[in-house]
Design a protein around this motif. Sequence first.
Motif, PDB file in Angstrom:
ATOM      1  N   ALA A 108      -7.447   1.213   2.487  1.00  0.00           N
ATOM      2  CA  ALA A 108      -6.214   0.816   1.802  1.00  0.00           C
ATOM      3  C   ALA A 108      -5.332  -0.024   2.725  1.00  0.00           C
ATOM      4  CB  ALA A 108      -5.458   2.056   1.326  1.00  0.00           C
ATOM      5  N   THR A 144      -6.917   2.215  -6.220  1.00  0.00           N
ATOM      6  CA  THR A 144      -6.806   3.167  -5.117  1.00  0.00           C
ATOM      7  C   THR A 144      -8.052   3.086  -4.240  1.00  0.00           C
ATOM      8  OG1 THR A 144      -7.834   4.993  -6.339  1.00  0.00           O
ATOM      9  CG2 THR A 144      -5.433   4.784  -6.497  1.00  0.00           C
ATOM     10  N   VAL A 165       0.869  -1.173   0.000  1.00  0.00           N
ATOM     11  CA  VAL A 165       0.000   0.000   0.000  1.00  0.00           C
ATOM     12  C   VAL A 165       0.907   1.224   0.000  1.00  0.00           C
ATOM     13  CG1 VAL A 165      -1.652   1.366   1.320  1.00  0.00           C
ATOM     14  CG2 VAL A 165      -1.955  -1.106   1.100  1.00  0.00           C
ATOM     15  N   TYR A 196      -2.952   5.254  -2.217  1.00  0.00           N
ATOM     16  CA  TYR A 196      -3.828   6.162  -1.470  1.00  0.00           C
ATOM     17  C   TYR A 196      -3.185   7.548  -1.441  1.00  0.00           C
ATOM     18  CZ  TYR A 196      -6.173   8.837   2.058  1.00  0.00           C
ATOM     19  OH  TYR A 196      -6.834   9.852   2.674  1.00  0.00           O
TER      20      TYR A 196
END
Length: 288
Positions: free
Chosen positions: A51, A44, A5, A30
Amino acid sequence: MDKIVFIGLGKMGLPMAENLRASGLEVIGYDINKSARNTFSGVTFDEVKKALSHAETVITMLPSGKEVKEVLFTDDNFQKTKPGSVLLEMSSSMPKDTKEIKHRLEGWMQVLDAPVSGGVSRAKSGELSIMVGGSKELFDKKVHIFDALGQKAFYCGKTGTGHAAKALNNYVSAAGLIAACEALVVAKKIGIEEDKFTEILNNSTGKNNTTEKKLRQFILNRAFNSGFALALMAKDVGIAKLESEDHGMSLKLLDEVSKYLNYSVKSFENDVDHTQIYEFVENLDFRS
């Protein structure tokens, strides 16, 4: 496969996240900014906690440690990750912030501080220099991520040493920038053509990163668009100053460079690129 992430899809973060995807890694993005999220080619989420719930490795590329702490600790967001997951803190943060983050995440997430150098162009080309602090064993496990982002990852030592190395590097870079700009202004006053003097520097012992990578590319053409803000350079040099003082050293040149940068930042009404410091130098009154 390592699920990454990537938090912070700005000027540096977006090309870094894209390079990770291009290397074959699974990357979820993100950013607080919707337009930044829409620019990323991968998946996203519009909420950071959503996320983080998919993360095995979290990469933060944010303005400072303050924003990193807000992302992780607001509503205990970090607990959305799997226990044992890894944080690669790649922002330009203070070493003490990294140590605090590591302490607060202990028992849930492992932490490496891994700031980068090279600017937007090398973020795009995947040729960043990466300075890493924390566990050597963890560094070795995550080196494939660094390989996808940069030409060289340097293991620096304990937690915080990566961010310390980045700040000290930017101090050296800033000193070279200021020296090159001042020398160029003097050369012009004497009557030496700007482009000719740049060529002289780049074929002589005065050559540095600014003379090679910034004078013609961003300064002489008045583009001032390297992608790295003057305020961020001032912040990084301020971190280097604090680190030296915390270790009992008061360094005169470091102090002067920090003051110079802070003064130049205040001279502009807007947030400008660090190469625009040349305009500040041009307008200084050098009379003694």
